[in-house]
Design a protein around this motif. Structure first.
Motif, PDB file in Angstrom:
ATOM      1  N   UNK A 108       0.806  -1.222   0.000  1.00 54.29           N
ATOM      2  CA  UNK A 108       0.000   0.000   0.000  1.00 54.29           C
ATOM      3  C   UNK A 108       0.839   1.273   0.000  1.00 54.29           C
ATOM      4  N   UNK A 109       2.136   1.153   0.330  1.00 50.92           N
ATOM      5  CA  UNK A 109       2.954   2.377   0.296  1.00 50.92           C
ATOM      6  C   UNK A 109       3.139   2.869  -1.139  1.00 50.92           C
ATOM      7  N   UNK A 110       2.842   2.004  -2.129  1.00 49.13           N
ATOM      8  CA  UNK A 110       2.957   2.403  -3.531  1.00 49.13           C
ATOM      9  C   UNK A 110       1.676   3.054  -4.069  1.00 49.13           C
ATOM     10  N   UNK A 111       0.640   3.168  -3.213  1.00 48.14           N
ATOM     11  CA  UNK A 111      -0.655   3.700  -3.648  1.00 48.14           C
ATOM     12  C   UNK A 111      -0.547   4.922  -4.554  1.00 48.14           C
ATOM     13  N   UNK A 112       0.128   5.977  -4.042  1.00 43.52           N
ATOM     14  CA  UNK A 112       0.145   7.248  -4.750  1.00 43.52           C
ATOM     15  C   UNK A 112       0.728   7.105  -6.152  1.00 43.52           C
ATOM     16  N   UNK A 113       1.909   6.471  -6.227  1.00 39.66           N
ATOM     17  CA  UNK A 113       2.592   6.346  -7.518  1.00 39.66           C
ATOM     18  C   UNK A 113       1.754   5.523  -8.490  1.00 39.66           C
ATOM     19  N   UNK A 114       1.257   4.381  -8.016  1.00 38.61           N
ATOM     20  CA  UNK A 114       0.521   3.492  -8.911  1.00 38.61           C
ATOM     21  C   UNK A 114      -0.765   4.165  -9.384  1.00 38.61           C
ATOM     22  N   UNK A 115      -1.500   4.789  -8.456  1.00 38.18           N
ATOM     23  CA  UNK A 115      -2.764   5.429  -8.840  1.00 38.18           C
ATOM     24  C   UNK A 115      -2.552   6.525  -9.871  1.00 38.18           C
ATOM     25  N   UNK A 116      -1.554   7.377  -9.655  1.00 41.47           N
ATOM     26  CA  UNK A 116      -1.387   8.498 -10.583  1.00 41.47           C
ATOM     27  C   UNK A 116      -0.969   7.989 -11.957  1.00 41.47           C
ATOM     28  N   UNK A 117      -0.143   6.917 -11.985  1.00 39.90           N
ATOM     29  CA  UNK A 117       0.259   6.346 -13.270  1.00 39.90           C
ATOM     30  C   UNK A 117      -0.931   5.742 -13.981  1.00 39.90           C
ATOM     31  N   UNK A 118      -1.739   4.973 -13.233  1.00 46.30           N
ATOM     32  CA  UNK A 118      -2.894   4.323 -13.837  1.00 46.30           C
ATOM     33  C   UNK A 118      -3.860   5.377 -14.375  1.00 46.30           C
ATOM     34  N   UNK A 119      -4.080   6.438 -13.595  1.00 46.72           N
ATOM     35  CA  UNK A 119      -5.024   7.471 -14.025  1.00 46.72           C
ATOM     36  C   UNK A 119      -4.517   8.193 -15.268  1.00 46.72           C
ATOM     37  N   UNK A 120      -3.207   8.526 -15.273  1.00 46.17           N
ATOM     38  CA  UNK A 120      -2.659   9.236 -16.435  1.00 46.17           C
ATOM     39  C   UNK A 120      -2.776   8.387 -17.695  1.00 46.17           C
ATOM     40  N   UNK A 121      -2.454   7.084 -17.555  1.00 41.27           N
ATOM     41  CA  UNK A 121      -2.551   6.190 -18.701  1.00 41.27           C
ATOM     42  C   UNK A 121      -3.996   6.070 -19.160  1.00 41.27           C
ATOM     43  N   UNK A 122      -4.884   5.920 -18.188  1.00 39.17           N
ATOM     44  CA  UNK A 122      -6.306   5.749 -18.485  1.00 39.17           C
ATOM     45  C   UNK A 122      -6.851   6.944 -19.262  1.00 39.17           C
ATOM     46  N   UNK A 123      -6.530   8.153 -18.795  1.00 33.04           N
ATOM     47  CA  UNK A 123      -7.047   9.351 -19.457  1.00 33.04           C
ATOM     48  C   UNK A 123      -6.549   9.424 -20.890  1.00 33.04           C
ATOM     49  N   UNK A 124      -5.247   9.122 -21.060  1.00 35.28           N
ATOM     50  CA  UNK A 124      -4.656   9.132 -22.403  1.00 35.28           C
ATOM     51  C   UNK A 124      -5.379   8.133 -23.307  1.00 35.28           C
ATOM     52  N   UNK A 125      -5.626   6.938 -22.744  1.00 32.89           N
ATOM     53  CA  UNK A 125      -6.252   5.864 -23.498  1.00 32.89           C
ATOM     54  C   UNK A 125      -7.680   6.244 -23.893  1.00 32.89           C
ATOM     55  N   UNK A 148      -7.060  17.218  -9.054  1.00 37.87           N
ATOM     56  CA  UNK A 148      -6.841  16.438  -7.838  1.00 37.87           C
ATOM     57  C   UNK A 148      -8.090  15.656  -7.432  1.00 37.87           C
ATOM     58  N   UNK A 149      -9.262  15.972  -8.037  1.00 38.33           N
ATOM     59  CA  UNK A 149     -10.456  15.210  -7.707  1.00 38.33           C
ATOM     60  C   UNK A 149     -10.300  13.748  -8.120  1.00 38.33           C
ATOM     61  N   UNK A 150      -9.584  13.498  -9.228  1.00 44.54           N
ATOM     62  CA  UNK A 150      -9.495  12.129  -9.745  1.00 44.54           C
ATOM     63  C   UNK A 150      -8.627  11.262  -8.832  1.00 44.54           C
ATOM     64  N   UNK A 151      -7.425  11.765  -8.514  1.00 45.65           N
ATOM     65  CA  UNK A 151      -6.589  11.013  -7.564  1.00 45.65           C
ATOM     66  C   UNK A 151      -7.275  10.980  -6.200  1.00 45.65           C
ATOM     67  N   UNK A 152      -7.961  12.078  -5.870  1.00 42.74           N
ATOM     68  CA  UNK A 152      -8.652  12.163  -4.585  1.00 42.74           C
ATOM     69  C   UNK A 152      -9.699  11.080  -4.434  1.00 42.74           C
ATOM     70  N   UNK A 153     -10.484  10.830  -5.499  1.00 46.88           N
ATOM     71  CA  UNK A 153     -11.553   9.835  -5.379  1.00 46.88           C
ATOM     72  C   UNK A 153     -10.960   8.445  -5.167  1.00 46.88           C
ATOM     73  N   UNK A 154      -9.832   8.158  -5.848  1.00 47.64           N
ATOM     74  CA  UNK A 154      -9.193   6.854  -5.669  1.00 47.64           C
ATOM     75  C   UNK A 154      -8.710   6.688  -4.225  1.00 47.64           C
ATOM     76  N   UNK A 155      -8.074   7.738  -3.698  1.00 51.58           N
ATOM     77  CA  UNK A 155      -7.549   7.666  -2.328  1.00 51.58           C
ATOM     78  C   UNK A 155      -8.672   7.598  -1.297  1.00 51.58           C
ATOM     79  N   UNK A 156      -9.757   8.361  -1.559  1.00 47.27           N
ATOM     80  CA  UNK A 156     -10.880   8.359  -0.618  1.00 47.27           C
ATOM     81  C   UNK A 156     -11.573   7.006  -0.583  1.00 47.27           C
ATOM     82  N   UNK A 157     -11.710   6.369  -1.770  1.00 50.56           N
ATOM     83  CA  UNK A 157     -12.320   5.040  -1.820  1.00 50.56           C
ATOM     84  C   UNK A 157     -11.531   4.050  -0.975  1.00 50.56           C
TER      85      UNK A 157
END
Lengths: 203, 210
Positions: free
Chosen positions: B87-104, B131-140
């Motif tokens: 779980x310490x990788x949460x921030x890095x993994x989430x932001x990468x996944x979101x950036x890739x997802x948006x591009x896709x 920050x709402x997008x990363x925020x929703x992932x972290x809040x969930x």
């Protein structure tokens, strides 16, 4: 001499908050007390200086087309370091800042400096630029959180300022107060700018 | 019972914990795009779409790769003694996944529906650093929502954001014609309006949901 200029521009002439309107989310969310504001400012400054220096060192290696993902990964790494360090050594502050510590990743001020400055400049100017911008951001946080804490809670750094008869303006420590404070401050800075220009044109 | 829980999540994400007025997330696009009604609706739709998708993807990644539970795939793959805690990788993994997802998503929309791309396309790149997008992932993750709850939370948070944007755009279009002091025009008055709407939204905190 030019280093001094790089440092001082972040504090007033190109202040990330008041002049460029960057990094507003953490600014509004964690500025309810001065200690929160300063804590956030220091965390963001640390991330900004570290990411600026690494990005500046890698500026010739990173291909232009994928620079943004690379910047984000570098920033996210330092944010994780900050996150874990704060959780370990300042658990109280960490609990109060909540999800806004990991959200430093998407603070547009940090990515903005990577894109506008450190991706194009040498190591030393980039570090100085990061320090200046970070200090400007911390200063903005300090001003806003001081206004909100004094009016909304009657305290400064947790020290009571007024007698028991003082009725705190509760709205100032709510999100609504944050929006209004920053609105009036932006208006004030615009007014100062306009006045300066009017004087210039009058001469 | 389940439906009741979902309804509570929905109402609280739209009104009580509105992303803009209560959680103070996603302010940069909120102030930036709320000048006109058309762009406000476009941005709202794009954000809702991405928030929902991000909730789904972040839940899958978190549950199957990061969380220290027996559902973790690494646990089975490498036959570890106990589930690994990544779980310490949460921030890095989430932001990468979101950036890739948006591009896709941007590429898919561009190929399949040019008209939709025309209305949403320009807002999508902006959303990566919202920050709402990363925020929703972290809040969930912080709230420990299950799959369906995460989707509902993401979707309704987007609806709440859209309502905030549309309300603001309506007011700002009217403000264009008003006599406002020179220095307060534009962003400063927008912030003060946002503060007043936030005050109004505070009224919802009296709702008893349980």
């Amino acid at each position: 001499m030019s280093l001094l200029k790089e440092f001082s521009k972040g504090i007033y002439t190109q202040n990330p908050v008041f002049k460029q309107a960057l990094g507003l989310c953490p600014l509004l969310a964690v500025s309810s007390t001065v200690s929160n504001g300063i804590g956030m400012g220091i965390a963001a400054t640390f991330v900004l200086v570290c990411s600026n220096s690494i990005i500046s060192l890698l500026r010739k290696v990173v291909p232009k087309k994928i620079r943004i993902p690379v910047y984000i990964v570098i920033i996210a790494t330092f944010v994780t370091i900050t996150d874990l360090t704060m959780a370990g050594f300042a658990p109280d502050l960490y609990a109060r800042l909540g999800i806004f510590v990991p959200l430093i990743v998407v603070n547009c001020m940090i990515l903005g400096r990577a894109e506008a400055f450190s991706g194009k400049n040498k190591l030393l100017p980039s570090i100085v630029d990061g320090l200046g911008m970070g200090l400007g951001f911390t200063l903005a946080l300090f001003i806003i959180s001081a206004i909100r804490e004094i009016l909304g809670n009657g305290t400064f750094f947790g020290i009571p300022l007024f007698g028991a008869s003082y009725e705190p303006v509760l709205v100032m420590i709510l999100p609504a107060g944050a929006f209004m404070t920053i609105g009036f401050l932006l208006g004030l800075f615009n007014w100062l700018e306009n006045r300066k220009q009017n004087k210039k044109s009058a001469v | 019972m389940e439906l009741r829980v979902l309804l509570i999540i929905a109402v609280s994400a739209i009104f009580l914990n509105n992303f803009v007025f209560s959680r103070v997330l996603g302010i940069c696009p909120y102030i930036g795009v709320s000048g006109q009604m058309d762009s406000a609706i476009g941005m709202g739709m794009a954000v809702t779409f991405v928030l929902t998708l991000a909730s789904i993807v972040a839940w899958l990644v978190y549950t199957f790769f990061l969380a220290p539970t027996t559902a973790n795939l690494f646990y089975h793959l490498f036959a570890l003694e106990k589930p690994p805690d990544l779980t310490f990788l949460n921030t890095i993994v989430f932001i990468l996944v979101i950036a890739t997802l948006v591009q896709f998503v941007e590429m898919v929309i561009q190929k399949t529906s040019p008209s939709l791309y025309k209305s949403l396309g320009i807002y999508l790149p902006l959303i990566t650093t919202n920050c709402a997008v990363l925020g929703v992932a972290l809040l969930n993750v912080a709230a420990g929502y299950r799959f369906i709850e995460s989707i509902v939370h993401g979707f309704t948070a987007g609806i709440g954001f859209t309502i905030a944007l549309v309300l603001m755009a309506g007011i700002r279009e009217k403000l264009e014609l008003k006599d406002i002091p020179q220095s307060m025009r534009g962003t400063p008055i927008a912030f003060i309006m946002a503060g007043l709407i936030a005050l109004a939204f505070l009224g919802f905190s009296g709702l008893k949901l349980m």
